[in-house]
Structure formats: structure tokens, C-alpha cells
Scaffold this active site. Structure first.
Site, PDB file in Angstrom:
ATOM      1  N   TYR A  86       4.260 -36.189 -18.661  1.00 18.38           N
ATOM      2  CA  TYR A  86       5.066 -35.438 -17.722  1.00 18.38           C
ATOM      3  C   TYR A  86       5.769 -36.484 -16.802  1.00 18.38           C
ATOM      4  O   TYR A  86       5.060 -37.657 -16.410  1.00 18.38           O
ATOM      5  CB  TYR A  86       4.044 -34.670 -16.849  1.00 18.38           C
ATOM      6  CG  TYR A  86       4.679 -33.966 -15.723  1.00 18.38           C
ATOM      7  CD1 TYR A  86       5.081 -32.645 -15.943  1.00 18.38           C
ATOM      8  CD2 TYR A  86       4.924 -34.404 -14.701  1.00 18.38           C
ATOM      9  CE1 TYR A  86       5.732 -31.818 -14.773  1.00 18.38           C
ATOM     10  CE2 TYR A  86       5.667 -33.857 -13.420  1.00 18.38           C
ATOM     11  CZ  TYR A  86       5.726 -32.410 -13.619  1.00 18.38           C
ATOM     12  OH  TYR A  86       6.699 -31.878 -12.537  1.00 18.38           O
ATOM     13  N   HIS A 112      -4.206 -26.245   8.548  1.00 19.71           N
ATOM     14  CA  HIS A 112      -4.727 -24.857   8.843  1.00 19.71           C
ATOM     15  C   HIS A 112      -3.906 -23.735   8.171  1.00 19.71           C
ATOM     16  O   HIS A 112      -3.403 -22.907   8.714  1.00 19.71           O
ATOM     17  CB  HIS A 112      -4.930 -24.576  10.240  1.00 19.71           C
ATOM     18  CG  HIS A 112      -6.211 -25.177  11.007  1.00 19.71           C
ATOM     19  ND1 HIS A 112      -7.175 -24.608  11.468  1.00 19.71           N
ATOM     20  CD2 HIS A 112      -6.583 -26.563  11.000  1.00 19.71           C
ATOM     21  CE1 HIS A 112      -8.082 -25.343  12.100  1.00 19.71           C
ATOM     22  NE2 HIS A 112      -7.635 -26.553  11.762  1.00 19.71           N
ATOM     23  N   GLY A 144      -2.596 -29.473  12.574  1.00 18.94           N
ATOM     24  CA  GLY A 144      -2.818 -30.293  11.354  1.00 18.94           C
ATOM     25  C   GLY A 144      -2.230 -31.710  11.539  1.00 18.94           C
ATOM     26  O   GLY A 144      -1.559 -32.146  12.740  1.00 18.94           O
ATOM     27  N   ASN A 145      -2.644 -32.803  10.766  1.00 15.26           N
ATOM     28  CA  ASN A 145      -2.524 -34.029  11.117  1.00 15.26           C
ATOM     29  C   ASN A 145      -2.410 -34.781   9.883  1.00 15.26           C
ATOM     30  O   ASN A 145      -3.432 -34.435   8.804  1.00 15.26           O
ATOM     31  CB  ASN A 145      -3.667 -34.607  12.124  1.00 15.26           C
ATOM     32  CG  ASN A 145      -4.891 -34.108  11.919  1.00 15.26           C
ATOM     33  OD1 ASN A 145      -5.429 -34.550  10.743  1.00 15.26           O
ATOM     34  ND2 ASN A 145      -5.230 -33.271  12.499  1.00 15.26           N
ATOM     35  N   HIS A 203      -4.737 -32.882   6.965  1.00 12.24           N
ATOM     36  CA  HIS A 203      -5.584 -31.648   7.390  1.00 12.24           C
ATOM     37  C   HIS A 203      -4.709 -30.564   7.862  1.00 12.24           C
ATOM     38  O   HIS A 203      -3.916 -30.950   8.773  1.00 12.24           O
ATOM     39  CB  HIS A 203      -6.670 -32.453   8.222  1.00 12.24           C
ATOM     40  CG  HIS A 203      -7.228 -31.041   8.914  1.00 12.24           C
ATOM     41  ND1 HIS A 203      -7.885 -30.012   8.100  1.00 12.24           N
ATOM     42  CD2 HIS A 203      -7.481 -30.676  10.256  1.00 12.24           C
ATOM     43  CE1 HIS A 203      -8.348 -29.329   9.217  1.00 12.24           C
ATOM     44  NE2 HIS A 203      -8.251 -29.403  10.306  1.00 12.24           N
ATOM     45  N   ASP A 256      -9.490 -35.106  14.916  1.00 14.13           N
ATOM     46  CA  ASP A 256     -10.184 -35.168  13.632  1.00 14.13           C
ATOM     47  C   ASP A 256     -10.162 -36.750  13.177  1.00 14.13           C
ATOM     48  O   ASP A 256     -10.312 -36.847  11.867  1.00 14.13           O
ATOM     49  CB  ASP A 256      -9.220 -34.336  12.477  1.00 14.13           C
ATOM     50  CG  ASP A 256      -9.184 -32.764  13.124  1.00 14.13           C
ATOM     51  OD1 ASP A 256     -10.355 -32.394  13.290  1.00 14.13           O
ATOM     52  OD2 ASP A 256      -8.368 -32.180  12.889  1.00 14.13           O
ATOM     53  N   ASP A 301      -2.645 -28.403 -13.628  1.00 14.30           N
ATOM     54  CA  ASP A 301      -1.595 -29.369 -13.483  1.00 14.30           C
ATOM     55  C   ASP A 301      -2.254 -30.489 -12.581  1.00 14.30           C
ATOM     56  O   ASP A 301      -1.701 -31.762 -12.644  1.00 14.30           O
ATOM     57  CB  ASP A 301      -0.289 -28.852 -13.136  1.00 14.30           C
ATOM     58  CG  ASP A 301       0.414 -28.408 -14.519  1.00 14.30           C
ATOM     59  OD1 ASP A 301       0.097 -28.409 -15.482  1.00 14.30           O
ATOM     60  OD2 ASP A 301       1.411 -27.395 -14.150  1.00 14.30           O
ATOM     61  N   HIS A 333     -13.612 -23.833   8.369  1.00 13.82           N
ATOM     62  CA  HIS A 333     -12.542 -24.521   8.797  1.00 13.82           C
ATOM     63  C   HIS A 333     -11.294 -24.457   8.274  1.00 13.82           C
ATOM     64  O   HIS A 333     -10.432 -23.691   8.506  1.00 13.82           O
ATOM     65  CB  HIS A 333     -13.300 -26.157   9.192  1.00 13.82           C
ATOM     66  CG  HIS A 333     -12.566 -26.913   9.843  1.00 13.82           C
ATOM     67  ND1 HIS A 333     -12.959 -27.933  10.543  1.00 13.82           N
ATOM     68  CD2 HIS A 333     -11.010 -26.922  10.460  1.00 13.82           C
ATOM     69  CE1 HIS A 333     -11.955 -28.534  11.349  1.00 13.82           C
ATOM     70  NE2 HIS A 333     -10.759 -27.948  11.102  1.00 13.82           N
ATOM     71  N   SER A 386      -5.618 -37.902  16.892  1.00 12.38           N
ATOM     72  CA  SER A 386      -6.284 -36.526  16.658  1.00 12.38           C
ATOM     73  C   SER A 386      -7.593 -36.573  16.700  1.00 12.38           C
ATOM     74  O   SER A 386      -8.413 -37.428  16.541  1.00 12.38           O
ATOM     75  CB  SER A 386      -5.815 -36.542  15.218  1.00 12.38           C
ATOM     76  OG  SER A 386      -6.677 -35.219  14.639  1.00 12.38           O
TER      77      SER A 386
END
Lengths: 233, 233, 233, 233
Positions: free
Chosen positions: A231, A99, A30-31, A97, A78, A122, A173, A76
């Protein structure tokens, strides 16, 4: 010595460190990037480096043509997907990003996540969209750039606003999310994982589960994001 | 006093300690070994000793005929499976066996894990294979050695390369994984558990889920492992 | 300087801090209030503030007409639901609302949780009720107040006692629980999440699972809550 | 001052503290006892006291007629079930009862847990039995004592050896496990929860999953528990 990229490097570092803390990916899966709109560059996680070895200075700064402008490591893999999204979706401050397993499951099944309840409403009024599967030609040519355009195309085809729907599932993906800041994009990844989990459990509790009706979607979204939102502080 | 087995004992110790840290087995239900190709021996977890009581010096050093060459404890009851794999799959530096629950579920169901997405294709281009069930005769004769040959046979029958597919499910039992180092074999066990979990969730999200198409499998595998790989540093 | 609201502010603070500790909600997705029956006011979490930034003094004190009587922050957006419940369900000392994923799944599926076992019967003799879906008119008018009355209506229609059944699922939304104290209401949220999880797993183990028979329900409830109770000290 | 019950109080205390550490129950939903065969008494958790407030001296010592012989608190409400098991199953040193969610799910579904793999066969050669549902008459008369006899009856009817099968599911309720020591009984509860989880996942991976064949069950059980066992030190 101070660099003019310090702010986005710091932001990117802190948001990347939340990926393992919030169990959104194991190892290096992940990045996060943080964008500076004035300089038109973003800081992103270096490729393949475990979170526990990340430092602020290991963040790689890249421009929108994917040229490294600061940093000694490879960014990365990506990165090109991030740069397409910064170019096409004006106003983003960060992209994440991961996984995370429940979101990946919906992406691998090629299904959008229906709005089953107020936790979802929400945050967004629409199903979390899932892109089409990419053509073989695009996969072979410029895969990561095409992934970015696949997301853009998905939003155009579905007439979705990226400012309202800050998350997507890339088919086969996994999830990409974004926001005004890197931290907000990370927040959206954690929310998406929770929505993906709740939606699967909901279908397991009842195969007859129905999406939320329009009035409830509207109410929950507007009380948090509308012009008369009440809120928060 | 230094032993010439210090390196593999240290490696085996550190990788074994990651089994509980990464929730890959409870109690003593898993073991890692580290191999020294020059000395043709490997260091492996002692049998039945809880991880919290392991030390570097409690690792047992065994040769490929399963003779103890250093150490005062009994080696893992799975030792003979490890030695077959080191003999038959040249070039391995480490092997991990766990009872992680999602991988075990696929092994107990006797199913290979399909390539449902890019998390899988980032690591291997094939379904994670599941061996055949062993014949009663082999079970009674030399069970652990036969388990090793069951894995070798599975790779021969499926024309799989153990250098590319570094993991297998032993039917009715659980996962074995390997790699260039003990740490890499442990990494592969953690990845396999994640793939097994994601694949089950994917089938729960959609009973129509389809394996990833060839172009995507190839792209993700090659960008990380091909000759023009651009993932990592 | 001491405020006469110190007790309920302290109670509300402590119970709110248990929401993340017990994994009952991520980010700000849950709130607890503590009620003072003599002053007819309650202390509640401020809206949108993450748990790690809460302090005793950040708790907002509100009366039953939803007027802030102490505190500088906006109270939880669910405040009006809490005040309806304190008005209609006499004797409550605390209320908890969370978005815990298994309870939310039953709420999103619109199903009451059957009494499948003694863990459930140790706490209540009835299925955990799920309210009807609110009409569009009520949603648009005074949503949070109407949510409270939706719960009250559900208990009237089902002839349930709120003193015995201290929990409800608001359809499409999630759980509300209550009790003699804020801590007890939080306890009930944790119990409800466990019951929701066990009930889903039970149906997955067997689609033929049947609710507990009356004698067992009665026995378990009475040994803990009846006049001859012998559970506890 | 030393009591002659110190050993069993210490053992019971330590095993009870593992219930929350191993996530086998929330709040007070589980209890362990440790038995002294010479004195024919056992130390057990006090009823309704949270684990974090337990001390060695809070353990209650009870004889086989359920009379308190040391301690100022009420013993667990399940005490009479423990005493029946110590009376009928000679040689036990400890008993554990939890409400761990996967084991409870099988108990609530009224199903025995099939031997789906070697993790199971490493511990017992039979399905984990599930008792019959108790008659209304017994429930009303002497429920906890009858629960004990329900377990004894189940083992007689199924011709199971309590020395080999150290665990049972009480229908509609949850698991009881035992062993030579309190710690071993706790170990068996953790193993049972893992087997229950793996068995459910196995059926989810394949509705065609079949129980392990006899030769594999025998091999795994014997290598760990048979007269020529070679597992452990």
C-alpha cells in the site's frame, strides 16, 4: 531569530490547527504536542487558547520533567500526560488528545471499540483499548501524570504494542493517539473518530454484528504495515 | 452618534451572529441578550429577523420591566424570560436561548443530562437540569415570564447554584444558558449541545453507561474553576 | 504532449476529487477508475496519495492483467478488484470504492440494504446486495482479485444484473459501485451512502418498517430507467 | 425580453437553489414550484437538471392541466403532483418536494411525526401527517396525479386544514410542503427536516417521550400565528 525548537513548534502548531479543521473538538478541547528526541523536549498547545488565536510562537516547549524551557504561556493542562507517554513509549514523535464526540462516547461508556471491519484493520489489528477507571487516590494526587500511567498500565495488562496500536480511550474522558510525528498522531485521532462512528453505526444496523475474523484483520494490516506491504508509494 | 447602550448592543449582535455560525439554530430559532448591570437594561435580538439581516442597531434595548428603551423593532418573543433571569439570577451578563437539536431532544424527552464524562465535568459538576412541565394555568396567563420562574423554581428545588450550573433545559422546549457575558452564554449553548450529543451517543454505545464518579467530577471541575485552577492563562 | 490515455486520466482524476468533496471518505480511503474499452486499460488513483495532491498526470494507467502501461506511481491497492470487475462485467466505464460510514456500517453488519422507499427504487429495484465473507484461503492467496470474484459470485448467486444493480457491499469492508462512466460510478457511491443512511434512520423510526411493495418499486424504477422513461431531459 | 412569467420563474429558481444550500437533497432529488394565481400557471424545476446548472430561464412554466406554456425543457417528473395541489388547495403560492433524510425516514417508516415540543408547535398544532400507501391500481395508472390526490385525501380523512398544516409525508416516498410563496414552502421543508430529526432524537433519548400537552401546543402556535400573535415584526 531562530530557536532550536523551531521545528517542533512549527509541527505542533500545524497539527493543532487541524483539530478544528477536522472537527475533532470545539473551542479549546484538544491539544497536540511534537517531540524532539535529541533535546528530550516537546512543543505543546498553550492552555485554554482558542485555535484561531494560536501562532507558532505561542507553542510552549517543555522538558520531560514538565519544566517550561521556552514560551511565555502556560502549557496545556494535559501536559503531564504527554510527558509520561514520551518517557514510557520510546520513539513517539507526537501525541494528540481530542474530545471528538464518537470516540468520547465509547470512552464514556467504558467500552473498547471492536474490530468490525477493514477500515479498522487497515490501521490496527486489535480493538481500540479503553483504560480502567482511575482510583480516587490517584485522581486526587497527581491526576494528569496518573492518566499517562493509566494508559501505560492498560497496554501492559493487555499485552498491546504501542508501536502497533497508536490509540487509546481513557475511560470517562476521551481519546489519546500518537505516532512517529505530530501529524501522524493527529491523523490517528481523525481515523479513531471515524472507526468509533462506524462501529456505533454497525451495532445500530445489527445487534448481532461480529468482529472481523483473524485472516481478514491480518491481511489488511499486513498489506499496509507488514514487511511485504504494497500500500502507498 | 454614540448611545450609552452601544456596548451591550455590540455584544448582543456578535453573540447572536454566532448562533448560525455554530449551527445552534436554523432560521430565527434562537436569541442572545447582553445585560448592563449599571443601567439595568439588556440588548436583545429583534423578533423574527433572520441572522443575516441583523445589524448592531437592530438590537432592541429593554429594561427589567420589559419596556423598550431603545430600538424600533419588537424584541424577541422570549424577552420576558430573559428579564426574569436577570432579575432573579444576580450577576449575569448574558443569556442565550437556542433550539439546537440534541439539547432539544433531551428537553422534549423531559430528561436531565447525566454527567457521563470529563467534557461535562470540565463545565459543571451536576446533571444539566430539566425543568418540570408548566401548569396549563401559567401557560395561558403569562407564558414567557412563567418560563423564567419555572427555571428559577427548578434551581431552588434542586438546590443548584446558577453561578455554577449555567445551563438548563426547559421541558418540551429547549435550552437556556447564561454567563458573565453574552459571549460566555453563547459558549455555554455550544458546550451544552456537545454534551447532549455525547450523552445520547454514550447511551447508544452502552445502555449500561454510568455517571462519572464524584472524584473525577470534582477533579475536572476544580482544575478549571477551583481556587487552585491551573487551566487556561 | 498528448497521451492516448488522456481522456480516462482526466475522468479518473475528476471523479477521485469528488470523493472528499462529497464526504465519501477521509484521507486516502477511496479510489475511482475510468475504463477505455477500446484500449482495454483503465486509469486509477495512485495508492496512498491524498486527494489534495492528486493531478491528472498522477493517475496510473493499468491493463486488465494489472500491468502498468503509463504512470510512475503505484496504483491503488484495490486495482486487482477493479480489473476483475472490468473483465467480468462487460460495458462498465468506471468503478468507485469508498469507505463512506453508513454504507460501511451495513457492510460490517453483513446486511443487504432493503428497498425502504422511492429514493432507493429510483435507482435500483433490489436490495443493495452484501457479499458473503471470503474464505481464509482466498484471503491469503490473492485477496484483491478474490474480492472482485466475490462480487461476481454474489451477483450470480442472487441472479442480479450488474447493469441494473450498479452497487454492492463487500462484507466486512465497504461499498463498490460502477457505471457507464467514472462520474456515474461516483454518483452511485453518493447515492448508496444516502440510501444506507436513510435505511438505518428508517429502522430507528420504526422497527416494524417494511420494504416497499412491488408496484411502487416498479413504477419508480421504470419512470427513470424503463423504455417509456419520462424522468430527465 | 420580459415574460409575464418572470416573477414566478425567478421565485422558483431562487427557492430551488436553496435545496442544496440547506442540505435538503443531493443531486436532483428535489424540486420547488412557484404559482401565479391570476394566470393559473406555475414555474417548476426542469427534470433531472443539477442545481448548479439551473438558471432562471431553465424554469418550466406549466398550467394546471400540465401543459407547458413556456420553456424548452421537460418539467419535473413530480409536476402532476404539484398541479393537483394547486387545484385542490386554493391559495398556495409555492410547493416544495425534497428527499431530506430524516423526513424520508419517517415517510419510509409510515409514521406521522408527533408534536414532541415547541419547535413543532411554533409551526403547526398537529402531528405531521403521513399518507396511506397507494393502491397498486393507482400506482400503475396515473401515479404522480394520484400522489396529489393521496395527499388531498389524507387531509380530508384527518380533518386537517392545509392552510395550517403546510406539510405532509407521502408514505414510502418523502415530504411535500407548501406555503403562500415558493420561499415559504422551502422554509417549511427545512423546518420539517429539523422536526423529523428532533423527533427521532427525542425517541432515542427516551422511549417514554410523550407528545406535548394541548395548552403548550396552543400557546406556541397562537403567539406566532393567532389573531393576537406577538412573534415577529
Amino acid at each position: 531569530m531562530k530557536s532550536r525548537y523551531d521545528r517542533i513548534k512549527q509541527e505542533a502548531y500545524e497539527a493543532n490547527m487541524q483539530i478544528p479543521q477536522k472537527n475533532l473538538a470545539i473551542y479549546t478541547f484538544g491539544n497536540v504536542s511534537a517531540y524532539d528526541p535529541e533535546l528530550a523536549v516537546f512543543a505543546i498547545k498553550p492552555s485554554g487558547v482558542p485555535y484561531e488565536r494560536l501562532t507558532v510562537d505561542s507553542m510552549v516547549v517543555v522538558d520531560l520533567e514538565n519544566t517550561i524551557v521556552e514560551g511565555t504561556l502556560n502549557p496545556s493542562s494535559d501536559t503531564k500526560t504527554h510527558s509520561v507517554l514520551y518517557k514510557e513509549f520510546k520513539g513517539l514523535g507526537g501525541i494528540t488528545h481530542t474530545h471528538s464526540p464518537y470516540a468520547v462516547a465509547w470512552a464514556q461508556a467504558g467500552r473498547s471499540i471492536p474490530v468490525y471491519g477493514t477500515t479498522h484493520a487497515d490501521h490496527l489489528t486489535e480493538a481500540v483499548p479503553c483504560t480502567a477507571v482511575m482510583s480516587d487516590e490517584l485522581i486526587r494526587e497527581n491526576y494528569e501524570t496518573s492518566t499517562g500511567y493509566q494508559i501505560v498500565q492498560c497496554f501492559q495488562d493487555s499485552k498491546l504494542s504501542y508501536a502497533e496500536v497508536e490509540m487509546v480511550l481513557v475511560a470517562c474522558h476521551g481519546p489519546f493517539t500518537w505516532g512517529k510525528t505530530a501529524e501522524k498522531s493527529l491523523y490517528n485521532s481523525a481515523v479513531l473518530e471515524e472507526l468509533a462512528k462506524m462501529a456505533l453505526f454497525t451495532e445500530q444496523v445489527s445487534s448481532q454484528a461480529k468482529p472481523l475474523k483473524a485472516a481478514l484483520i491480518d491481511k489488511h494490516y499486513q498489506r499496509k504495515h507488514g514487511k511485504d506491504a504494497y500500500y502507498g508509494q
